[in-house]
Design a protein around this motif. Structure first.
Motif, short mmCIF file in Angstrom:
data_model
loop_
_atom_site.label_atom_id
_atom_site.label_comp_id
_atom_site.label_asym_id
_atom_site.label_seq_id
_atom_site.Cartn_x
_atom_site.Cartn_y
_atom_site.Cartn_z
N ILE A 65 0.83 -1.21 0.00
CA ILE A 65 0.00 0.00 0.00
C ILE A 65 0.87 1.26 0.00
O ILE A 65 0.55 2.25 -0.66
CB ILE A 65 -0.93 -0.01 1.23
N LEU A 66 2.00 1.21 0.75
CA LEU A 66 2.88 2.37 0.89
C LEU A 66 4.30 1.99 0.43
O LEU A 66 5.21 1.86 1.25
CB LEU A 66 2.92 2.85 2.35
N PRO A 67 4.50 1.81 -0.85
CA PRO A 67 5.81 1.33 -1.34
C PRO A 67 6.95 2.31 -1.08
O PRO A 67 8.11 1.89 -1.00
CB PRO A 67 5.57 1.14 -2.84
N ASP A 68 6.67 3.60 -0.94
CA ASP A 68 7.73 4.59 -0.75
C ASP A 68 7.96 4.95 0.73
O ASP A 68 8.76 5.83 1.02
CB ASP A 68 7.40 5.87 -1.53
N ALA A 69 7.26 4.28 1.62
CA ALA A 69 7.43 4.58 3.05
C ALA A 69 8.84 4.25 3.49
O ALA A 69 9.40 3.22 3.12
CB ALA A 69 6.41 3.79 3.88
N LEU A 70 9.43 5.13 4.29
CA LEU A 70 10.80 4.91 4.77
C LEU A 70 10.88 3.65 5.62
O LEU A 70 11.85 2.89 5.54
CB LEU A 70 11.26 6.13 5.59
N ALA A 71 9.87 3.43 6.45
CA ALA A 71 9.85 2.23 7.30
C ALA A 71 8.42 1.87 7.66
O ALA A 71 7.58 2.76 7.85
CB ALA A 71 10.67 2.47 8.57
N ILE A 72 8.14 0.59 7.73
CA ILE A 72 6.87 0.08 8.25
C ILE A 72 7.21 -0.55 9.60
O ILE A 72 7.90 -1.56 9.67
CB ILE A 72 6.26 -0.98 7.32
N ILE A 73 6.74 0.08 10.68
CA ILE A 73 7.16 -0.32 12.02
C ILE A 73 6.05 -1.09 12.72
O ILE A 73 4.98 -0.53 12.99
CB ILE A 73 7.55 0.91 12.87
N PRO A 74 6.26 -2.37 13.03
CA PRO A 74 5.24 -3.10 13.80
C PRO A 74 5.28 -2.69 15.26
O PRO A 74 6.36 -2.66 15.88
CB PRO A 74 5.69 -4.57 13.64
N LEU A 75 4.15 -2.33 15.81
CA LEU A 75 4.10 -1.90 17.20
C LEU A 75 2.75 -2.23 17.80
O LEU A 75 1.78 -2.48 17.10
CB LEU A 75 4.41 -0.41 17.33
N THR A 76 2.70 -2.21 19.12
CA THR A 76 1.45 -2.44 19.85
C THR A 76 1.24 -1.28 20.80
O THR A 76 1.88 -1.21 21.86
CB THR A 76 1.51 -3.76 20.64
N ALA A 77 0.38 -0.33 20.43
CA ALA A 77 0.17 0.86 21.24
C ALA A 77 -0.40 0.53 22.60
O ALA A 77 -0.14 1.22 23.59
CB ALA A 77 -0.76 1.83 20.50
N SER A 78 -1.17 -0.56 22.68
CA SER A 78 -1.78 -0.91 23.96
C SER A 78 -0.75 -1.35 24.98
O SER A 78 -1.05 -1.40 26.17
CB SER A 78 -2.81 -2.04 23.75
N ALA A 79 0.48 -1.65 24.54
CA ALA A 79 1.54 -2.04 25.46
C ALA A 79 2.16 -0.83 26.15
O ALA A 79 2.97 -0.99 27.05
CB ALA A 79 2.62 -2.83 24.72
N GLY A 80 1.79 0.36 25.72
CA GLY A 80 2.29 1.57 26.37
C GLY A 80 3.52 2.14 25.69
O GLY A 80 4.01 1.64 24.68
N GLY A 81 4.04 3.22 26.27
CA GLY A 81 5.15 3.95 25.68
C GLY A 81 6.47 3.20 25.66
O GLY A 81 7.40 3.61 24.96
N LYS A 82 6.58 2.09 26.41
CA LYS A 82 7.83 1.34 26.46
C LYS A 82 7.88 0.22 25.42
O LYS A 82 8.89 -0.48 25.32
CB LYS A 82 8.06 0.78 27.86
N ASP A 83 6.81 0.02 24.68
CA ASP A 83 6.81 -0.98 23.62
C ASP A 83 7.93 -0.64 22.64
O ASP A 83 8.11 0.52 22.25
CB ASP A 83 5.46 -0.97 22.91
N VAL A 84 8.71 -1.65 22.22
CA VAL A 84 9.88 -1.39 21.38
C VAL A 84 9.49 -0.72 20.06
O VAL A 84 10.23 0.10 19.52
CB VAL A 84 10.67 -2.70 21.12
N GLY A 85 8.31 -1.08 19.53
CA GLY A 85 7.86 -0.45 18.30
C GLY A 85 7.51 1.01 18.52
O GLY A 85 7.82 1.87 17.68
N VAL A 86 6.86 1.30 19.63
CA VAL A 86 6.51 2.69 19.95
C VAL A 86 7.78 3.51 20.16
O VAL A 86 7.89 4.65 19.70
CB VAL A 86 5.62 2.74 21.21
N VAL A 87 8.75 2.93 20.86
CA VAL A 87 10.03 3.63 21.09
C VAL A 87 10.73 3.91 19.76
O VAL A 87 11.26 5.00 19.54
CB VAL A 87 10.94 2.80 22.02
#
Length: 262
Positions: A65-87
């Motif tokens: 869907i976003l071929p030119d995106a710099l990065a597609i980052i998998p994250l889980t927002a429900s895990a809070g601000g310390k989730d490695v993807g959120v960080v």
């Protein structure tokens, strides 16, 4: 960048995926006209299909869907601000301080995570390259957008918390009635501050004042020391205590005290 949020949903085949933490739900929607159904009341949105995919599959789907995106980052927002993807996302958007380390914490890159194949992480320079330039909102030497009167009020209120402890009526409000700075021609550089401590009941006033005025005197002495350190000059501080009944339930008072916009 998308949030791959885990959901306890059925995969469409009667199987519940609540225990599979690597699964995400993708919803594909389409807009169809009610006129197709003989109804002329406008349009409605309906789900075309829903299926459960793994995180790796989700990254691949978003890369399509976003071929030119710099990065597609998998994250889980429900895990809070310390989730490695959120960080990783926060560090990327802030341009540092260590973007490569934040991406390494995500583990081995999934296919499609990065725009170019073979990339293992992004550099600080690449992250800063996506941050738009704009004029500074404040001058370099501007430390805050708050006035000295505001900080004087907060310093006095903080002193009340420290000196009274558990006895403190938490409905206390500090109003700066006078804040007079020394004039250039004054021989004695002295800032004069007059403040009123508002409480809601007479019994609370007695707690703040203390027997023989001991409590309010201790508050004044300590607050003056902190104000002198903050303002870097001598301060004459006078404190009054008054009962402003039920001021927290009075909209006009809340506006006057700065809790609501006028």
């Amino acid at each position: 960048q998308k949030n791959n949020d885990n959901r306890d949903d059925d995969d469409g085949n009667g199987n519940n995926n609540s225990n599979n933490k690597n699964n995400v739900q993708l919803y594909h929607k389409k807009t169809s006209s009610k006129e197709d159904k003989g109804d002329n009341n406008g349009e409605e949105e309906e789900k075309r299909y829903k299926r459960t995919v793994t995180v790796a599959q989700a990254v691949q789907n978003w890369r399509e869907i976003l071929p030119d995106a710099l990065a597609i980052i998998p994250l889980t927002a429900s895990a809070g601000g310390k989730d490695v993807g959120v960080v990783a996302l926060r560090t990327l958007l802030m341009g540092g301080p260590d973007v490569p380390a934040a991406f390494r914490d995500l583990g081995r890159p999934l296919d499609g995570m990065f725009k170019d194949k073979g990339v293992m992480f992004l550099s600080n320079e690449e992250a800063r390259g996506i941050i738009p330039y704009g004029p500074p909102l404040y001058d370099e030497d501007t430390l805050t957008d708050r006035s000295e009167r505001f900080f004087a009020s907060e310093i006095i209120r903080a002193t009340l918390f420290c000196k009274l402890g558990k006895e403190l009526p938490y409905c206390c409000e500090v109003i700066i009635d006078e804040f007079r700075e020394p004039k250039p021609q004054d021989k004695r550089k002295l800032t004069r501050i007059m403040a009123t401590i508002c409480v809601e009941r007479e019994s609370q006033k007695g707690i703040v004042v203390g027997k023989g005025g001991v409590k309010i005197k201790d508050v004044g002495v300590e607050a003056r020391k902190q104000l002198e350190e903050f303002l870097q000059e001598k301060v004459h501080l006078k404190l009054n205590v008054k009962v402003d009944k039920n001021w927290r339930r009075d909209e006009s008072k809340l506006k006057a005290y700065g809790y609501l916009k006028k």
